[in-house]
Design a protein around this motif. Structure first.
Motif, PDB file in Angstrom:
ATOM      1  N   VAL A 123       0.857  -1.181   0.000  1.00  0.00           N
ATOM      2  CA  VAL A 123       0.000   0.000   0.000  1.00  0.00           C
ATOM      3  C   VAL A 123       0.897   1.236   0.000  1.00  0.00           C
ATOM      4  O   VAL A 123       0.726   2.154  -0.821  1.00  0.00           O
ATOM      5  CB  VAL A 123      -0.950  -0.006   1.206  1.00  0.00           C
ATOM      6  N   ARG A 124       1.869   1.232   0.877  1.00  0.00           N
ATOM      7  CA  ARG A 124       2.829   2.338   0.914  1.00  0.00           C
ATOM      8  C   ARG A 124       3.663   2.400  -0.365  1.00  0.00           C
ATOM      9  O   ARG A 124       4.010   3.484  -0.840  1.00  0.00           O
ATOM     10  CB  ARG A 124       3.743   2.178   2.128  1.00  0.00           C
ATOM     11  N   ARG A 125       3.951   1.249  -0.942  1.00  0.00           N
ATOM     12  CA  ARG A 125       4.808   1.189  -2.131  1.00  0.00           C
ATOM     13  C   ARG A 125       3.997   1.100  -3.433  1.00  0.00           C
ATOM     14  O   ARG A 125       4.526   0.723  -4.469  1.00  0.00           O
ATOM     15  CB  ARG A 125       5.730  -0.028  -2.026  1.00  0.00           C
ATOM     16  N   ALA A 126       2.745   1.476  -3.387  1.00  0.00           N
ATOM     17  CA  ALA A 126       1.855   1.277  -4.536  1.00  0.00           C
ATOM     18  C   ALA A 126       2.382   1.935  -5.802  1.00  0.00           C
ATOM     19  O   ALA A 126       2.207   1.408  -6.912  1.00  0.00           O
ATOM     20  CB  ALA A 126       0.459   1.808  -4.205  1.00  0.00           C
ATOM     21  N   ASP A 127       3.037   3.077  -5.672  1.00  0.00           N
ATOM     22  CA  ASP A 127       3.535   3.776  -6.854  1.00  0.00           C
ATOM     23  C   ASP A 127       4.644   3.001  -7.560  1.00  0.00           C
ATOM     24  O   ASP A 127       4.967   3.316  -8.715  1.00  0.00           O
ATOM     25  CB  ASP A 127       4.058   5.161  -6.461  1.00  0.00           C
ATOM     26  N   GLU A 128       5.211   2.002  -6.899  1.00  0.00           N
ATOM     27  CA  GLU A 128       6.300   1.229  -7.497  1.00  0.00           C
ATOM     28  C   GLU A 128       5.793   0.080  -8.365  1.00  0.00           C
ATOM     29  O   GLU A 128       6.601  -0.600  -9.018  1.00  0.00           O
ATOM     30  CB  GLU A 128       7.214   0.685  -6.399  1.00  0.00           C
ATOM     31  N   LEU A 129       4.510  -0.180  -8.372  1.00  0.00           N
ATOM     32  CA  LEU A 129       3.962  -1.282  -9.160  1.00  0.00           C
ATOM     33  C   LEU A 129       3.701  -0.834 -10.596  1.00  0.00           C
ATOM     34  O   LEU A 129       3.299   0.303 -10.850  1.00  0.00           O
ATOM     35  CB  LEU A 129       2.664  -1.784  -8.520  1.00  0.00           C
ATOM     36  N   LEU A 169      -5.061  -8.773 -11.253  1.00  0.00           N
ATOM     37  CA  LEU A 169      -6.394  -9.202 -10.834  1.00  0.00           C
ATOM     38  C   LEU A 169      -6.269  -9.640  -9.386  1.00  0.00           C
ATOM     39  O   LEU A 169      -5.583 -10.612  -9.077  1.00  0.00           O
ATOM     40  CB  LEU A 169      -6.902 -10.361 -11.697  1.00  0.00           C
ATOM     41  N   LEU A 170      -6.905  -8.896  -8.489  1.00  0.00           N
ATOM     42  CA  LEU A 170      -6.764  -9.132  -7.052  1.00  0.00           C
ATOM     43  C   LEU A 170      -8.117  -9.608  -6.516  1.00  0.00           C
ATOM     44  O   LEU A 170      -9.080  -8.839  -6.455  1.00  0.00           O
ATOM     45  CB  LEU A 170      -6.312  -7.846  -6.360  1.00  0.00           C
ATOM     46  N   ILE A 171      -8.186 -10.869  -6.151  1.00  0.00           N
ATOM     47  CA  ILE A 171      -9.414 -11.477  -5.624  1.00  0.00           C
ATOM     48  C   ILE A 171      -9.225 -11.704  -4.128  1.00  0.00           C
ATOM     49  O   ILE A 171      -8.340 -12.464  -3.715  1.00  0.00           O
ATOM     50  CB  ILE A 171      -9.730 -12.798  -6.339  1.00  0.00           C
ATOM     51  N   HIS A 172     -10.040 -11.054  -3.319  1.00  0.00           N
ATOM     52  CA  HIS A 172      -9.859 -11.146  -1.860  1.00  0.00           C
ATOM     53  C   HIS A 172     -11.195 -10.917  -1.174  1.00  0.00           C
ATOM     54  O   HIS A 172     -11.808  -9.850  -1.312  1.00  0.00           O
ATOM     55  CB  HIS A 172      -8.831 -10.113  -1.385  1.00  0.00           C
ATOM     56  N   SER A 173     -11.653 -11.912  -0.444  1.00  0.00           N
ATOM     57  CA  SER A 173     -12.944 -11.840   0.229  1.00  0.00           C
ATOM     58  C   SER A 173     -12.910 -10.869   1.404  1.00  0.00           C
ATOM     59  O   SER A 173     -11.960 -10.854   2.197  1.00  0.00           O
ATOM     60  CB  SER A 173     -13.350 -13.227   0.730  1.00  0.00           C
ATOM     61  N   PRO A 183      -5.810  -4.060   3.339  1.00  0.00           N
ATOM     62  CA  PRO A 183      -4.710  -3.606   2.476  1.00  0.00           C
ATOM     63  C   PRO A 183      -4.942  -3.883   0.998  1.00  0.00           C
ATOM     64  O   PRO A 183      -4.528  -3.083   0.138  1.00  0.00           O
ATOM     65  CB  PRO A 183      -3.505  -4.390   3.017  1.00  0.00           C
ATOM     66  N   SER A 184      -5.607  -4.993   0.665  1.00  0.00           N
ATOM     67  CA  SER A 184      -5.921  -5.265  -0.741  1.00  0.00           C
ATOM     68  C   SER A 184      -6.850  -4.188  -1.293  1.00  0.00           C
ATOM     69  O   SER A 184      -6.658  -3.682  -2.410  1.00  0.00           O
ATOM     70  CB  SER A 184      -6.563  -6.647  -0.885  1.00  0.00           C
ATOM     71  N   LEU A 185      -7.858  -3.829  -0.510  1.00  0.00           N
ATOM     72  CA  LEU A 185      -8.776  -2.767  -0.922  1.00  0.00           C
ATOM     73  C   LEU A 185      -8.030  -1.446  -1.072  1.00  0.00           C
ATOM     74  O   LEU A 185      -8.233  -0.712  -2.053  1.00  0.00           O
ATOM     75  CB  LEU A 185      -9.897  -2.640   0.110  1.00  0.00           C
ATOM     76  N   ALA A 186      -7.149  -1.156  -0.109  1.00  0.00           N
ATOM     77  CA  ALA A 186      -6.400   0.102  -0.164  1.00  0.00           C
ATOM     78  C   ALA A 186      -5.482   0.147  -1.382  1.00  0.00           C
ATOM     79  O   ALA A 186      -5.334   1.196  -2.024  1.00  0.00           O
ATOM     80  CB  ALA A 186      -5.591   0.279   1.118  1.00  0.00           C
TER      81      ALA A 186
END
Length: 401
Positions: A333-339, A344-348, A358-361
């Protein structure tokens, strides 16, 4: 993933005194003696940290089988056995395996739930104990799915690591998907992704990594939460390239997701990755540790001190690690700009083990890269189990083109 903190233990009588613990913590981190004196004992923090990085070699039965016939099985109720969907049961200490389907009857007052039996792969399903299997499949792809499977080895930095290669009909293609299981899990965890990926022409490589059962352990026999395991997945990617791959997909479940994220950051081969599938991933290990500390009533100062022990050289001996485990490097989340890769992120939202916050963030921080479908009901890494058709459709559409 198995429970990170199965129970708190008393410190051994030979543990350092309170004064000594406070002095060590203060000297090491400067100005944080309050962590030790405020309830965060060094011994408790070291135990908590060790539980996080230590593989679980024994996986006890966790389900009571009350009775069974050809079409149904009656189980004792627990949070796993009452959730809708398809699951497996390890029988006879893992020698046997059965597959179960939806709930047919539930008597919560009597602690009994009856589920459909979809098949008995091996062994005998009868009264006794069993172990819940979220993977549904309990054998390699050739046995579980009837798919021709090549059993290969990956030459990693620690030695030869077993892997499975499953090609689409017609033979291996130039597009390879590398599927990475989670902490304490088996490769069978990833088999749910094979049908949709094969249908879209992806050759699937399912590797092992250090500290898996039956493969070389790391130098300290501990998990590094992705910070060293990524090198084993990188070696698997090199195998794929040596066999004709020109495009790669990475997929990771739970800690496998954390490993994949480190691969994207550190591997020289990450430019060949076109897309990433993450299922209930650890996007921020710090958040996971805080969650488990709360679940097990670990005082916040102990959890904070555990993170310091894992990171700093002075704490390595207490935790039993050779390399530092810096959880800040796992906070995507903190490093999001580095991606830079499509995900595809699947998380209940009902994941009890790795909170989906954190997945939502991350999805909110990078809507240009991250597709994040709404998912409910499923417990950890069980999204496919509760809605298999929806899960496979999403994965197939993401893998196409």
């Amino acid at each position: 993933m198995t429970d990170l903190v199965p129970g708190r233990r008393r410190a051994r009588s030979g543990a350092p005194s309170r004064a000594r613990r406070a002095a060590v913590a203060s000297a090491a981190v400067g100005g944080t003696a309050a962590l030790a004196s405020g309830g965060g004992s060094l011994a408790a923090a070291a135990y908590f940290a060790r539980r996080i990085v230590t593989p679980d070699r024994v996986r006890p039965d966790d389900v009571v089988v009350l009775g069974a016939d050809a079409t149904s099985v009656t189980l004792g109720t627990n949070p796993e056995t009452v959730v809708p969907g398809r699951y497996g049961l390890w029988l006879e200490g893992g020698a046997g395996h059965a597959r179960v389907g939806d709930v047919l009857d539930l008597d919560a007052g009597a602690g009994r739930v009856r589920r459909e039996v979809l098949g008995i792969d091996r062994g005998v399903l009868g009264p006794g104990t069993a172990r819940w299997n979220q993977y549904f499949h309990g054998s390699p792809p050739d046995e579980s799915l009837g798919l021709p499977t090549e059993h290969v080895t990956v030459d990693g930095e620690l030695g030869r690591m077993p892997a499975w290669v499953v090609a689409p009909e017609g033979g291996p293609t130039h597009r390879w998907a590398v599927l990475v299981h989670g902490r304490g899990a088996r490769r069978e965890e990833t088999l749910r992704a094979l049908p949709p990926l094969l249908a879209e022409g992806w050759t699937c490589l399912v590797p092992t990594y250090r500290n898996d059962e039956g493969v070389p352990a790391g130098p300290d026999g501990r998990y590094a939460l992705g910070l060293s395991e990524w090198r084993d997945v990188d070696a698997a990617m090199e195998l794929a390239l040596s066999r004709g791959a020109t495009e790669l997909m990475l997929a990771g479940w739970s800690m496998g997701g954390a490993i994949v994220l480190q691969v994207l950051d550190r591997s020289e081969r990450s430019d060949l990755v076109s897309r990433v599938l993450l299922d209930a991933p650890v996007v921020d290990w710090g958040d996971v540790l805080a969650h488990h500390a709360r679940r097990h009533h670990v005082p916040p100062p102990v959890g904070s001190l555990a993170r310091l022990l894992m990171r700093h050289r002075w704490g390595h001996r207490l935790v039993g690690v050779h390399e530092g485990v810096d959880l800040a490097l796992t906070d995507w989340v903190r490093r999001a700009d580095e991606l830079h890769h499509r995900i595809l992120l699947i998380h209940s939202a009902d994941d009890e083990f790795v909170p989906f916050g954190p997945s939502l963030a991350l999805a909110q921080a990078r809507p240009d890269l991250v597709e994040f479908p709404d998912w409910r009901v499923a417990r950890h890494c069980k999204e496919w189990n509760t809605e298999p058709e929806r899960w496979e459709t999403l994965v197939r559409e993401f893998a196409s083109g």
